[in-house]
Design an enzyme around this catalytic site. Structure first.
Site, mmCIF file in Angstrom:
data_model
loop_
_atom_site.group_PDB
_atom_site.id
_atom_site.type_symbol
_atom_site.label_atom_id
_atom_site.label_comp_id
_atom_site.label_asym_id
_atom_site.label_seq_id
_atom_site.Cartn_x
_atom_site.Cartn_y
_atom_site.Cartn_z
ATOM 1 N N ASP A 66 31.445 19.717 41.323
ATOM 2 C CA ASP A 66 30.917 19.049 41.051
ATOM 3 C C ASP A 66 32.064 17.707 40.622
ATOM 4 O O ASP A 66 30.911 16.107 40.452
ATOM 5 C CB ASP A 66 29.575 19.272 39.492
ATOM 6 C CG ASP A 66 29.960 18.933 37.920
ATOM 7 O OD1 ASP A 66 32.383 19.073 39.220
ATOM 8 O OD2 ASP A 66 30.001 18.700 36.968
ATOM 9 N N ASP A 114 59.913 56.631 95.791
ATOM 10 C CA ASP A 114 59.404 56.540 93.919
ATOM 11 C C ASP A 114 58.896 57.407 93.914
ATOM 12 O O ASP A 114 57.433 57.002 94.162
ATOM 13 C CB ASP A 114 59.356 55.769 92.630
ATOM 14 C CG ASP A 114 59.525 56.077 91.874
ATOM 15 O OD1 ASP A 114 59.302 57.126 91.362
ATOM 16 O OD2 ASP A 114 59.799 55.152 89.999
ATOM 17 N N ASP A 135 83.527 38.978 55.806
ATOM 18 C CA ASP A 135 84.435 38.110 55.495
ATOM 19 C C ASP A 135 85.194 39.159 53.806
ATOM 20 O O ASP A 135 84.067 39.321 53.101
ATOM 21 C CB ASP A 135 84.836 36.581 54.937
ATOM 22 C CG ASP A 135 83.752 36.195 55.145
ATOM 23 O OD1 ASP A 135 83.189 36.770 53.904
ATOM 24 O OD2 ASP A 135 83.651 34.681 55.062
ATOM 25 N N ASP A 140 36.364 58.589 29.656
ATOM 26 C CA ASP A 140 35.665 59.463 30.262
ATOM 27 C C ASP A 140 34.018 59.915 30.326
ATOM 28 O O ASP A 140 33.065 61.110 30.736
ATOM 29 C CB ASP A 140 35.712 60.871 28.534
ATOM 30 C CG ASP A 140 34.162 59.803 27.555
ATOM 31 O OD1 ASP A 140 34.898 59.228 28.022
ATOM 32 O OD2 ASP A 140 35.007 60.961 26.942
ATOM 33 N N ASP A 141 33.689 58.414 30.738
ATOM 34 C CA ASP A 141 32.375 58.166 31.304
ATOM 35 C C ASP A 141 31.994 58.423 32.647
ATOM 36 O O ASP A 141 33.280 56.992 33.056
ATOM 37 C CB ASP A 141 31.760 56.503 30.622
ATOM 38 C CG ASP A 141 31.399 57.151 29.707
ATOM 39 O OD1 ASP A 141 31.291 58.571 28.361
ATOM 40 O OD2 ASP A 141 31.760 56.286 28.102
ATOM 41 N N GLU A 165 39.341 19.469 37.039
ATOM 42 C CA GLU A 165 38.938 20.182 38.053
ATOM 43 C C GLU A 165 39.114 21.327 39.074
ATOM 44 O O GLU A 165 39.303 22.107 39.569
ATOM 45 C CB GLU A 165 38.070 19.552 38.728
ATOM 46 C CG GLU A 165 36.672 18.437 38.173
ATOM 47 C CD GLU A 165 35.599 19.247 37.721
ATOM 48 O OE1 GLU A 165 35.888 20.602 38.180
ATOM 49 O OE2 GLU A 165 34.989 18.841 36.866
ATOM 50 N N ASP A 222 78.561 37.199 59.275
ATOM 51 C CA ASP A 222 79.442 35.378 58.547
ATOM 52 C C ASP A 222 78.069 34.536 58.322
ATOM 53 O O ASP A 222 76.927 34.591 58.431
ATOM 54 C CB ASP A 222 80.107 34.815 59.724
ATOM 55 C CG ASP A 222 81.494 33.812 58.875
ATOM 56 O OD1 ASP A 222 81.038 34.087 57.604
ATOM 57 O OD2 ASP A 222 81.407 32.467 58.859
ATOM 58 N N ASP A 278 29.114 62.026 32.254
ATOM 59 C CA ASP A 278 30.115 62.144 30.183
ATOM 60 C C ASP A 278 31.520 63.738 30.813
ATOM 61 O O ASP A 278 30.355 64.245 31.274
ATOM 62 C CB ASP A 278 29.974 61.978 29.288
ATOM 63 C CG ASP A 278 30.388 62.288 27.937
ATOM 64 O OD1 ASP A 278 31.071 61.212 27.237
ATOM 65 O OD2 ASP A 278 30.513 63.907 27.263
ATOM 66 N N ASP A 331 33.201 24.531 36.735
ATOM 67 C CA ASP A 331 33.252 22.961 35.844
ATOM 68 C C ASP A 331 34.699 23.463 34.947
ATOM 69 O O ASP A 331 35.407 23.973 35.105
ATOM 70 C CB ASP A 331 32.409 23.091 34.989
ATOM 71 C CG ASP A 331 32.116 22.074 34.761
ATOM 72 O OD1 ASP A 331 31.623 20.835 35.836
ATOM 73 O OD2 ASP A 331 31.663 21.476 33.435
#
Length: 1770
Positions: free
Chosen positions: A1700, A457, A732, A1442-1443, A1667, A667, A1361, A1625
């Protein structure tokens, strides 16, 4: 008479004749204009045939009738025509002449000329049809021609007869217009008009006359009917009906453009490149073609371009095909860079090639050997490599890579002087080999190999041999790392030398590497070149540089070979496998061991597989084969017992013709009964006909969806991994295969579904046989290993891996070899059920053992690890951190397997992996949290021995387990939860020290931490307190009243296993009691009976004093000053994250010292049931009942079920009707109330046209509205909102497509008056819009997050805007609107062109429009998961309709975006934000005050001051201000509400207004009001006097605190990370129907950015469940916010969750997998574990009195409310 003669002539019907010419077009590869005179007879004959068929209907002509052309006219020419030409020919004086041919003037303005005498001008009707041959138009006017005599004198076979020419055929369709134009231009050229026809640039040679212009106009009209013209032609003629030359010019241009496009596509598809020209030239050529196509609006993707280029590469460049074959994101620039590299390499190699390598010209471009290299060559495929790098090695075709081989000690390899070896690609040739198109595989068939020879090679930089027999001075490899062209590792076992003895006695030596993982022995020409030896392929010899012949070489197949007889054998024993030293007498492996390791395969398959190298690292000679053929495996006899042999040879012969992976058998097996729900009950198998490769997939059911998912996966796998397409699937006739869903799936993908015939299972033999084989193996493996049956599919998967790797009796290769895969690496296989010890990377304590017993199942398909079953945890893990357990056999005792011990043999086989595992084990530090490759849901709970006098402890080595005698060698069928030897119950506590016991559960592994000290932590307790001020080595006196406040009163917690934590009761003395516990799994916090005893200690609460030691019950890594209990994940940064770092900078209240008698927190989480308790809208409790209970109120199912049932029934029957509409004693009242609620309309804040203008008595306001009205009309017309050219009759349009419209007027917050024309989208028909389209706006959390990041990073904030934003978006649907009523067009309609405000689809259309513009023109990207948030490297944009809000560190970056936006949209700058002083914004209703680098304040004072007085609420502006929105202890009476229907509707309407405004304010920034808003919102349909009063009170509080603002301060600049925290909480059972209220607050870098308060969707049975529900609601949003923060700011992020509830933290930490009592919350708890462990989330405990989320879940006293909110809103 004349007419009759014309009809008798077959050529007189010119329309039919021309149609025949159209049907007889020239071939596609011939230019239609190039019709020669020889073709004309065919046209004439066909014309004659067609005309003869139409003689009976002479009136049907393709040319429209025109009576104006009967005779010459004195008027201007041509006059208006009939049909479409007549309609469009009439031009009013106001119409502009848009023609580009102004010098031609306009035919209507021309004077009459004698051109009208031309035959072409005569009326084309039955009386005066156009002649088939027309005299050409000359510059002088022709004489009149007698039509009657003309046709009789025209020959039939000539293009021109005298002065006559062939006219064009009539246009028959719009698609044929381009072809027709070619004939028409040919006709004009033949008519002497070629010099006035413009070319594609619009140039002409001369100007035409009036006569010529009229001639062209009339002929074009005659042969091109208007209704058949293309749209673009019609548009030109509608502007100027006589502008024919413009049409011809554009047609020529289009034809040339189309021709060029076709040429470019052909050139791109036929690209070829072999390096004969420079790479730069090739790149320029391709780029020019692509750019030219792009200019014609044809975009060629990089992927398509790369595919076309790769297809044309040849020679040395063909390598790139395989490299890019599996890539999906191919880049053209990268491919060009690769081509340039190879071109440069070849150029350098040709310059450096020595003379002895000169060969025949046939091979001059093949060899790329680089001589005189002393070191191994480095060849990579990184296109960033410089040209100075060494040449690339050629491909070694027969390299078989091992994907299982792991790199050991990578750091050492990278630092060594020995470089990595890269072998060449699949398509390169060795020196002198002919190029073939077939791609060699990694494992070449042995028929291609020449036995006892070395393959020569030219590309291999190293010599590789499979046997160590010829290797001299061999040493184990520890440095060299070889990779192939795919950059996969090739394991090298040893390094040595090959000694050659050639014909003339010449001896030489070259370096060689030993690896069994290749198909050929490779001889590198590069190594021979170093010894001045070359290969001459013309004479087939090896020669020295002086021409001396050393040895002949042989050509076999496509390769050249050198005989091994010239090699000198070594005199050392055979090199051991995997570098394991052997003694001189080689020990062979016993056949029973190999038989078991290879899945109990039969003798012939194992032997043949070893011969064919299907199994690597093991040879046939390494096994003791004596008596192997007669060996009877007891497990095989039991597991594979059958009735008779399967039918063989049943499949069809034609199946052999398919290529690999084109024909599949499938199968389904199942069901398997009596299994856990988590285990699969079925499996579906697939077998490839050609290679016999097998796949198995688990199934839990046989539904269509499940089967379809499997088919989708297998087809995608084959396509991506093997580059093949499945053509046929045989199965099958089961219903799971014959259903319509699967049939449609096959049809859409072009797959043939081949079904078996009825009752003929023999035709399905391949799949049936596979299932039988797999089941035999499964039974055998389970029986042999003794593992439980729910692992049956793991046995099937193990069998599949083995079966794919072994050679079948009828095949010469294994299935893996047929598929082109490497052989099975036997060092990666363990016997099924092999006992192992798995390393626990995150134990509960440092003194607990680190090893967990397990059983090996099969190699992982998704990693380099192994799937191992852990009975103690009842789960499987994927890990590499395991050690094979010695002296453990999983054999059946009745067969006397004890005499067969294979420990030494197994160690030798797995020596490589064992060394890798041991190295990992020794390198890991047990004192650090290291990452692991297997995923535990949380750390493993293992109970340790009780505390002894010696507090020092050491980590237990898991290998010490081997010293313990084990009687049971097999895993039990039913796994006991107490299988671990280390589950030792704690012994009695030493009574001398009053410790608080924190005993771990042995059933579930759950832990509930509290503020008490566990004995197992005492060893670290003393050491920790030595560093605290005032601490000593002695235990703390718990009776001291001046030192410790434990903060625990009347608190009792329970683990999942039912083991209760100490019951702590307020008492002056410290008493130790014992309480029975229950082992039932539960997350309930109530008491229950048990058979075991647990010590209970009651400790009086003490005051907190500074500098005083306190008992810390948390493990050392979990402790914090706030008694935090974290869930630390194995993350590298976890060592820097503590409770202090999470709690730092949070706006938590500063607490003062409390006296021992303070009872503010005594009743935490206790559900209050008061004797007079009614349905409290605020969830309050009577203060008088707080301290009356000294025992826990948590319900026990056994003891208090009856009591709770009575209480709950009373609650429901008497007090719980708050969420329902008022129930009048008369049913009619209830129905009326429901109808009244449905008829309530939202509050209208706008004015109609009559209110704003017609009847408006305020003249000033009216004038402003009129001005706004005209401005809106102008904008609508400017934006082309509707079609202004035509009004449509109302009766002609489908009513569904008609949308009502109206004008609305309002006054904006800044005082301006606004008018807007809107559509009535509320009555829009569903068929007129796509319901799947969404109108997205920025989420409020995204806006708050962006504002917070802007403050911390000193960003500029710019507000924009866009005027009339929706009108920039086109509308796709056909819609019509009614004009406003005041216009007086009641019966007319307007066709919409733009997305008018009010339409259902307008918002979505605008979103897609602006999104596309921002991405394509502004270089922005939308943040995934957060719509309307766009960013690039400098700017972040939040879009709300548009803002636009822009955030950037550099103001110029904002200005650049604004400039780009103004090019397309009418963009108005509201606030540029350039000042360094305080800037005020009004962003989406929020009034923001922002000063960069300092602070930001968010409020709504102006808005509330304006809106609240308009609600008609009796405000008290001068009275005493309210200090809280509500007080605890207020209840809503549930008495029947009897009210008049109209009054009821009115009050509900009022409630909607009040709660709507309050909700808007609350979710904007007043998060402290969300609990009250949410609770009152539940009573909108119950507007009693009490509910209204409470609502008025809330509105009054908003009025009194309207000046409050959400205050943010800039984060400390020293903080390197972003910190995102959620505080959770829950209030248990304080809502109607025993529901709980949950709340969460989210903070970014200490700034509150959002909050949520809502009622739990499920009924919780304990505080822990409530909780858990609250935490489960917080984590998903926390993860989403984390992704957003990381996208907007690239700093690292720390995520924390504070609660807690210690029991919730314990459940999240627990590894227990037993069932929960409540499956709903059990599911939530298990999901929480996965989310916390997989997202690096830190969970800590926070004291209740510091939990600011408390305001989200319950009404609080004024003092507490102010204490929890004054830090973040004031």
């Amino acid at each position: 008479m004349e007419s009759q003669q014309l009809h008798q002539n077959p050529h007189s019907l010119h329309g039919s004749a021309y149609a025949s010419v159209t049907s007889k077009e020239v071939p596609s590869n011939q230019d239609p204009l190039a019709v020669s005179a020889s073709n004309l007879p065919e046209f004439d004959r066909d014309s004659t045939k067609v005309n003869s068929q139409q003689e009976t209907t002479p009136g049907t002509s393709a040319v429209p009738e025109n009576h104006h052309h009967v005779s010459p006219q004195p008027a201007s020419v041509p006059p208006p025509q009939n049909g479409q030409y007549q309609q469009h020919g009439m031009m009013t004086p106001n119409k502009a002449m848009a023609s580009n041919w102004a010098h031609y003037q306009q035919p209507s303005m021309m004077t009459c000329s004698h051109y009208q005498t031309s035959p072409a001008y005569y009326q084309p009707d039955p009386h005066y049809p156009l002649p088939q041959y027309i005299p050409p138009l000359s510059t002088s006017s022709p004489d009149p021609i007698d039509l009657k005599n003309q046709h009789s004198e025209i020959p039939q076979a000539k293009t021109k007869v005298g002065n006559n020419v062939l006219p064009p055929h009539t246009l028959t369709s719009e698609e044929n217009f381009s072809t027709w134009v070619k004939f028409y231009i040919r006709f004009l050229k033949n008519s002497n008009l070629g010099d006035i026809i413009p070319n594609d640039q619009g140039e002409i040679k001369r100007q035409m006359t009036y006569e010529e212009h009229a001639y062209i106009y009339n002929t074009f009209q005659a042969f091109a009917p208007f209704h058949l013209l293309p749209t673009w032609v019609k548009q030109i003629l509608e502007i100027n009906y006589a502008d024919i030359l413009t049409v011809l010019c554009k047609s020529v241009s289009k034809m040339q453009t189309n021709n060029q496009e076709l040429k470019d596509w052909i050139a791109l598809a036929n690209l070829e490149y072999d390096g004969s020209t420079s790479a730069d030239t090739f790149e320029i050529t391709v780029s020019t073609i692509i750019q030219r196509l792009k200019e014609n609006n044809i975009n060629v993707s990089d992927r398509l371009a790369c595919q076309l280029i790769l297809k044309g590469l040849s020679g040395d460049f063909k390598y790139l095909r395989n490299q890019y074959r599996t890539k999906t994101n191919m880049k053209l620039s990268q491919l060009f860079a690769e081509i340039q590299l190879i071109y440069d390499e070849n150029k350098i190699m040709n310059l450096n090639k020595p003379s002895q390598y000169k060969q025949h010209s046939e091979y001059k471009n093949v060899s790329r050997t680089s001589p005189n290299t002393t070191n191994t060559k480095v060849t990579t495929r990184n296109y960033h490599r410089t040209n100075s790098s060494k040449p690339r090695a050629a491909k070694a075709h027969n390299i078989a890579t091992s994907s299982k081989f792991s790199r050991v000690n990578n750091d050492h390899i990278n630092e060594s002087t020995v470089s990595s070896q890269y072998l060449s690609d699949d398509d390169e040739l060795s020196l002198g080999q002919q190029q073939k198109e077939s791609k060699p595989t990694h494992t070449i068939d042995s028929n291609d190999e020449l036995p006892d020879h070395l393959l020569i090679d030219s590309g291999a930089s190293q010599t590789l041999v499979r046997s160590a027999h010829y290797l001299h001075h061999a040493t184990p490899n520890s440095e060299i790392n070889i990779v192939d062209a795919q950059k996969q590792d090739i394991p090298i076992n040893a390094i040595g030398n090959l000694h050659f003895n050639f014909q003339n006695g010449t001896k030489t030596s070259i370096k060689a590497l030993h690896t069994p993982n290749i198909a050929y022995d490779l001889l590198s020409l590069s190594e021979l070149a170093n010894q001045n030896i070359t290969a001459c392929f013309t004479r087939n010899t090896l020669e020295r540089s002086d021409g001396t012949v050393l040895a002949p070489i042989v050509k076999h197949g496509d390769f050249y070979w050198l005989s091994k007889k010239y090699l000198i054998p070594s005199h050392i024993s055979k090199l051991t496998i995997n570098n394991v030293n052997k003694s001189k007498s080689v020990n062979k492996y016993p056949y029973p061991l190999i038989h078991r390791m290879l899945g109990h395969a039969n003798f012939r398959s194992i032997q043949k597989s070893l011969k064919k190298n299907a199994v690597t690292y093991l040879k046939e000679s390494d096994i003791e084969w004596s008596n192997a053929s007669t060996y009877q495996c007891p497990d095989c006899l039991i597991g594979k017992s059958t009735k008779h042999r399967h039918v063989k040879g049943s499949r069809l012969k034609y199946q052999e013709s398919y290529e690999p992976f084109q024909y599949l058998h499938t199968d389904i097996f199942g069901p398997v009964h009596h299994l856990p729900k988590s285990a699969p009950s079925y499996f579906i198998s697939f077998t490839d006909e050609k290679t016999r490769f097998q796949w198995v997939y688990p199934l839990h059911d046989r539904r269509e969806e499940s089967i379809l998912n499997v088919f989708t996966s297998i087809l995608a796998f084959i396509k991506n991994q093997f580059n093949a397409r499945v053509l046929v699937i045989q199965m099958d006739r089961g219903s799971e295969y014959t259903n319509k869903t699967l049939h449609k799936f096959f049809t859409n993908r072009g797959i043939t579904a081949c079904y078996t015939t009825t009752a003929d299972s023999r035709a399905h033999g391949v799949a049936e046989r596979l299932n039988r084989t797999l089941l035999n193996d499964c039974r055998t493996l389970l029986h042999c290993s003794g593992l439980p049956n729910h692992l049956w599919f793991s046995a099937v998967e193990f069998s599949t891996i083995i079966r794919n790797s072994l050679v079948s009796p009828k095949k010469r290769k294994s299935a893996r070899q047929h598929a082109g895969l490497a052989g099975l690496d036997i060092t990666t296989i363990l016997p099924f059920g092999q006992p192992v010890i798995v390393n626990n990377h995150n134990p509960d304590s440092k003194i607990h053992p680190r090893g967990i017993p397990g059983y090996a199942l099969h190699p992982s398909r998704n990693s380099y690890g192994y799937i191992i079953y852990l009975p103690s945890l009842k789960k499987t893990v994927d890990t590499t951190n395991y050690v094979i357990l010695q002296n453990k056999q999983t054999k059946l005792d009745q067969f006397d397997y004890d005499t067969l011990t294979f420990d030494d043999d197994l160690n030798r086989l797995t020596a490589h992996n064992q060394s890798f595992i041991e190295q990992n084990e020794t390198e890991q530090s047990y004192d650090q949290n290291t990452e692991s490759d297997h995923d535990y849901q949380s750390e493993i709970e293992i109970n340790s021995d009780p505390l002894v006098n010696d507090f020092s402890s050491q980590s237990i080595n898991p290998l010490q387990l081997d010293k313990e005698p084990v009687q049971k060698v097999r895993a039990p069928k039913e796994v006991d939860a107490d299988i671990s030897e280390y589950n030792i119950l704690p012994s009695t506590i030493r009574s001398r020290t009053p410790h608080i016991i924190n005993k771990e559960s042995t059933e579930m592994g759950g832990t509930v931490e509290s503020d008490t000290t566990s004995p197992r932590h005492s060893s670290t307790f003393t050491a920790r307190n030595q560093n605290r001020p005032g601490s000593t080595n002695e235990m703390i006196d718990l009776t001291s009243q001046d030192r410790v406040n434990y903060g625990l009163e009347n608190i009792k917690t329970t683990r999942l296993g039912g083991t209760e934590e100490p019951y702590i009761q307020r008492n002056s003395d410290t008493n130790i009691k014992y309480r029975t516990t229950n082992s039932t799994p539960s997350i309930d916090d109530r008491s229950s009976n048990s058979e075991s005893t647990t010590p209970i200690i009651s400790i009086e609460t003490k005051a907190v004093c500074d500098n005083t030691p306190s008992i810390d019950t948390d493990p050392p890594e979990y402790r914090s000053s706030d008694h935090a209990t974290p869930n630390i994940m194995p993350d590298k940064s976890s060592k820097n994250v503590t409770a202090d770092s999470i709690l730092d900078d949070l706006p938590l209240p500063d607490l003062t010292h409390k006296s021992p008698t303070d009872t503010s927190d005594v009743s935490k989480d206790i559900p209050h049931i008061h004797s007079r308790q009614t349905n409290s809208s605020l969830g309050g409790m009577d203060d008088s009942n707080v301290l009356t209970t000294t025992k826990s109120k948590k319900r026990s199912l056994e003891d208090n079920e009856t009591e709770i049932e009575v209480s709950r029934d009373t609650w429901n029957n008497k007090n719980m009707r708050s969420l329902e509409p008022p129930r009048s004693k008369k049913r009619i009242n209830l129905i009326a109330a429901i109808k009244g609620v449905k008829s309530i309309k939202p509050v209208r804040t706008t004015l109609r046209y009559d209110e704003a203008i017609t009847y408006n008595k305020d003249n000033k306001e009216k004038d402003r509205y009129v001005e706004a009205y005209h401005k809106e009309i102008s904008q609508l017309l400017k934006m082309n909102t509707w079609d202004t050219n035509k009004y449509y009759d109302r009766n002609d349009i489908d009513p569904k497509k008609v949308i009502n419209s109206m004008f609305i007027f309002n006054k904006k917050r800044d005082g301006t008056h606004k008018a807007r024309f809107v559509a009535r989208g509320d009555i829009q028909h569903p068929d007129t819009y796509d319901s799947d389209m969404q109108s997205n706006t920025v989420h409020h959390y995204a806006l708050m997050t962006s504002l917070s990041i802007a403050l911390d990073n000193d960003y500029y904030i710019t507000q924009l805007d866009i005027s009339s934003a929706y009108l920039y978006a086109d509308i796709k649907e056909e819609l019509y609107i009614r004009p406003p009523p005041h216009l007086g067009l009641n019966d007319k309609l307007l066709r919409l062109r733009k997305s008018l405000y009010g339409l259902k689809q307008s918002g979505a259309n605008w979103y897609e429009t602006i999104k596309s513009y921002l991405i394509n023109c502004c270089d922005m990207q939308e943040v995934r998961g957060w719509s309307c948030v766009f960013k690039n490297s400098q700017v972040t944009i939040c879009l709300f309709v548009d803002d636009m809000i822009l955030f950037s560190k550099d103001l110029n970056a904002n200005k650049k975006i604004i400039t780009t936006l103004k090019k397309q949209y009418d963009t108005k700058i509201i606030n540029l934000g350039e000042s360094d002083n305080e800037i005020q914004y009004d962003i989406l209703g929020l009034e923001i005050k922002y000063q960069r680098s300092k602070y930001m304040k968010l409020g709504m004072e102006k808005s509330l001051t304006e809106k609240l007085p308009k609600l008609n609420v009796p405000l008290n502006p001068k009275g005493k201000k309210l200090r809280a929105p509500g007080q605890p202890g207020h209840y809503i009476d549930q008495d029947e509400l009897e009210i008049d229907e109209d009054e009821y509707k009115e009050k509900v309407h009022e409630m909607q207004k009040l709660i709507g405004l309050a909700s808007y304010v609350g979710y904007k920034f007043r998060f402290d009001l969300l609990y009250y808003i949410n609770t009152l919102a539940q009573h909108i349909l119950f507007p009693s006097r009490q509910v209204l009063d409470m609502t008025y009170e809330l509105i009054q509080f908003m009025w009194d605190t309207r000046d409050k603002q959400l205050i943010w301060h800039k984060n400390k600049p020293t903080k390197p990370d972003n910190k995102l925290v959620a505080i959770s909480d829950a209030s248990y059972g304080n809502q109607p129907y025993y529901k709980s209220q949950i709340g969460n607050i989210f903070l970014l870098n200490g700034k509150v950015i959002g909050g949520k308060s809502t009622k739990a969707s499920l009924t919780c049975t304990s505080t822990t469940e409530a909780e858990i529900h609250a935490v489960s609601e917080a984590i998903p949003l926390l993860n989403n916010l984390s992704h957003l923060v990381q996208e907007l700011n690239k700093k690292p992020i720390i995520k924390g969750l504070l609660t807690d509830s210690r029991s919730t933290i314990s459940i999240i930490k627990s590894t227990n997998e037993e069932k929960f009592r409540n499956r709903f919350f059990g599911t939530k708890a298990m999901r929480l574990r996965d989310e916390v462990s997989g997202n690096n989330l830190y969970v800590y405990y926070i004291e209740t009195k510091k939990n600011i989320a408390d305001v989200m879940t319950k009404p609080l006293p004024i003092k507490t409310f102010k204490l929890l909110t004054n830090k973040w809103i004031h």
